[in-house]
Design an enzyme around this catalytic site. Structure first.
Site, PDB file in Angstrom:
ATOM      1  N   VAL A 180      69.163 -37.710  87.523  1.00  0.00           N
ATOM      2  CA  VAL A 180      68.819 -39.348  87.359  1.00  0.00           C
ATOM      3  C   VAL A 180      69.521 -40.263  88.757  1.00  0.00           C
ATOM      4  CG1 VAL A 180      71.135 -38.764  85.517  1.00  0.00           C
ATOM      5  CG2 VAL A 180      71.466 -38.278  87.497  1.00  0.00           C
ATOM      6  N   ASN A 204      77.920 -36.473  82.169  1.00  0.00           N
ATOM      7  CA  ASN A 204      78.182 -35.904  82.772  1.00  0.00           C
ATOM      8  C   ASN A 204      78.162 -35.960  84.361  1.00  0.00           C
ATOM      9  OD1 ASN A 204      79.918 -33.672  82.856  1.00  0.00           O
ATOM     10  ND2 ASN A 204      77.781 -32.681  83.355  1.00  0.00           N
ATOM     11  N   SER A 238      87.433 -38.850  86.687  1.00  0.00           N
ATOM     12  CA  SER A 238      88.229 -37.850  87.426  1.00  0.00           C
ATOM     13  C   SER A 238      89.756 -38.784  87.338  1.00  0.00           C
ATOM     14  CB  SER A 238      87.384 -37.434  88.639  1.00  0.00           C
ATOM     15  OG  SER A 238      88.449 -36.558  89.433  1.00  0.00           O
ATOM     16  N   TYR A 281      83.644 -39.094  97.005  1.00  0.00           N
ATOM     17  CA  TYR A 281      83.862 -38.804  95.793  1.00  0.00           C
ATOM     18  C   TYR A 281      84.464 -39.863  95.181  1.00  0.00           C
ATOM     19  CZ  TYR A 281      84.911 -35.890  91.642  1.00  0.00           C
ATOM     20  OH  TYR A 281      84.926 -35.296  90.360  1.00  0.00           O
ATOM     21  N   ALA A 282      85.440 -40.005  95.847  1.00  0.00           N
ATOM     22  CA  ALA A 282      87.010 -40.333  94.656  1.00  0.00           C
ATOM     23  C   ALA A 282      86.376 -41.792  94.897  1.00  0.00           C
ATOM     24  CB  ALA A 282      87.882 -40.799  96.056  1.00  0.00           C
ATOM     25  N   ALA A 283      85.729 -42.806  95.652  1.00  0.00           N
ATOM     26  CA  ALA A 283      85.138 -43.983  95.571  1.00  0.00           C
ATOM     27  C   ALA A 283      84.019 -44.222  94.945  1.00  0.00           C
ATOM     28  CB  ALA A 283      83.879 -44.355  96.880  1.00  0.00           C
ATOM     29  N   LYS A 296      84.203 -42.069  91.987  1.00  0.00           N
ATOM     30  CA  LYS A 296      84.898 -42.399  90.548  1.00  0.00           C
ATOM     31  C   LYS A 296      85.746 -43.589  90.702  1.00  0.00           C
ATOM     32  CE  LYS A 296      83.052 -38.013  89.675  1.00  0.00           C
ATOM     33  NZ  LYS A 296      82.548 -37.696  87.959  1.00  0.00           N
ATOM     34  N   ILE A 334      90.228 -28.058  86.743  1.00  0.00           N
ATOM     35  CA  ILE A 334      89.556 -27.791  85.421  1.00  0.00           C
ATOM     36  C   ILE A 334      88.522 -26.463  85.962  1.00  0.00           C
ATOM     37  CG2 ILE A 334      87.742 -27.324  83.173  1.00  0.00           C
ATOM     38  CD1 ILE A 334      89.766 -29.167  83.103  1.00  0.00           C
TER      39      ILE A 334
END
Length: 270
Positions: free
Chosen positions: A60, A86, A138, A151-153, A155, A184
Site C-alpha cells: 500500500v 486495514n 483507532s 501513529y496518532a497523527a 489515525k 484488541i
C-alpha cells in the site's frame, strides 16, 4: 453464516493476520468474494477459512502496486463493492527518537495507503453506482498512548479522510466510515504484553481500563465492519465508530477512587 454480502466483491488490505484476517473471514461468512491484499503470505500459519479467500500481493506504500492490484481484482472478479483499508503499522518511540524516515513510513502505510486505495477503487464503485469504504482508524485518533505521536497523527488523518470521502462520494452512492478499535487481543498486542514480567497483572489492568471489564476480540471489530459494509447501515456515512468497551467514554479518576469504582462493579448485588 449469512448472505448480507452475497454476490459482493470485497477487498481487505493487510488481511493475512489479526484484525484484518478476522474481517476477511467475517465478510466471507456473509457471502462476499474476499480478496486479501498484503505483503505477507501467512496462510500456512492459520489455515482456517483460507479456502474462501483470494490472496494477492499488495504494497500500500507504492502507487504502482495498488494500481496493479486493483486492475488484477477487476480482471478476475469484474467489480469492487467493498473496500476495507486495514493495513497499518505502529512505531513506539518518543518524539526525540523518531526519525523523519519513521514518520514517512507510518504516513505511507497508515494514511497514504488508504488514500491511494480509495483513489483507484472509487472509479469502479462510481461505475456500478454504489460501494462502501470502511477504514480502520483507532481510538488513538482522539486519545493517545505515550510515544505514539506519529501513529496518532496518521489515525487522526484517517478520520479526516473518512469525512472528506463521505462528503465527496455520497452523491455517487458511495459511503465511507471508520471503525476505531480499542485494545484488541491480537498477536501484536499479546507480544507487547508478554514483554512484561507479570503478564497476568498487565492483562487484568488492561481489562479494568474498559468499563465492560475486558479487552476486545478481533471478531468484534469484524462484526462492526460487516455492519458498515452491508445494507444494514445504508444511511450511515462519515462516522467514526469506536469499538472499545467504552474505554474512551470513562473519565480518568485518581487511583484510589478508581479502585472504589471497580470494587463496586465487582461486588455481588443483593
Amino acid at each position: 453464516m449469512g448472505n448480507r454480502l452475497s454476490g459482493k466483491v470485497a477487498i481487505v488490505t493487510g488481511g493475512n493476520r489479526g484484525i484484518g484476517r478476522a474481517i476477511a473471514e467475517r465478510l466471507a461468512d456473509e457471502g462476499a468474494l474476499v480478496i486479501v491484499g498484503d505483503l505477507r503470505d501467512d496462510r500456512s500459519a492459520d489455515s482456517g477459512g483460507v479456502e474462501r479467500l483470494t490472496f494477492m500481493s499488495l504494497d500500500v506504500t507504492k502507487e504502482a502496486s495498488i494500481r496493479a492490484f486493483v486492475d488484477g481484482v477487476l480482471q478476475k472478479f469484474g467489480r469492487i463493492d467493498v473496500l476495507v483499508n486495514n493495513a497499518g503499522m505502529v512505531i513506539h518511540k518518543s518524539i526525540d527518537e523518531q526519525t523523519a524516515e519513521d514518520w514517512d513510513r507510518l504516513m505511507a502505510v497508515n494514511l497514504r495507503g488508504p488514500f491511494l486505495m480509495a483513489k483507484y477503487v472509487v472509479p469502479e464503485m462510481r461505475r456500478i453506482g454504489s460501494g462502501t469504504i470502511v477504514n480502520i482508524g483507532s481510538v488513538e485518533g482522539y486519545m493517545v498512548n505515550p510515544w505514539h505521536t506519529a501513529y496518532a497523527a496518521t489515525k487522526a488523518g484517517v478520520h479526516g479522510l473518512t469525512l472528506g470521502l463521505a462528503v465527496d462520494l455520497g452523491p455517487d452512492g458511495i459511503r465511507c466510515n471508520t471503525v476505531c478499535p480499542g485494545w484488541i487481543d491480537t498477536e501484536l498486542n499479546r507480544a507487547y504484553v508478554e514483554m512484561h514480567p507479570d503478564r497476568s497483572l498487565i492483562e487484568r489492568e488492561l481489562g479494568q481500563l474498559h468499563p465492560v471489564g475486558r479487552i476486545g476480540a478481533p471478531k468484534e471489530i469484524a462484526n462492526a465492519v460487516l455492519w458498515l459494509a452491508s445494507e444494514d447501515s445504508s444511511f450511515v456515512s462519515g462516522e467514526m465508530i469506536s469499538v472499545d468497551g467504552a474505554r474512551t467514554k470513562k473519565i480518568s479518576l485518581p487511583a484510589i477512587l478508581d479502585e472504589e469504582y471497580r470494587a463496586k462493579l465487582t461486588k455481588p448485588q443483593p
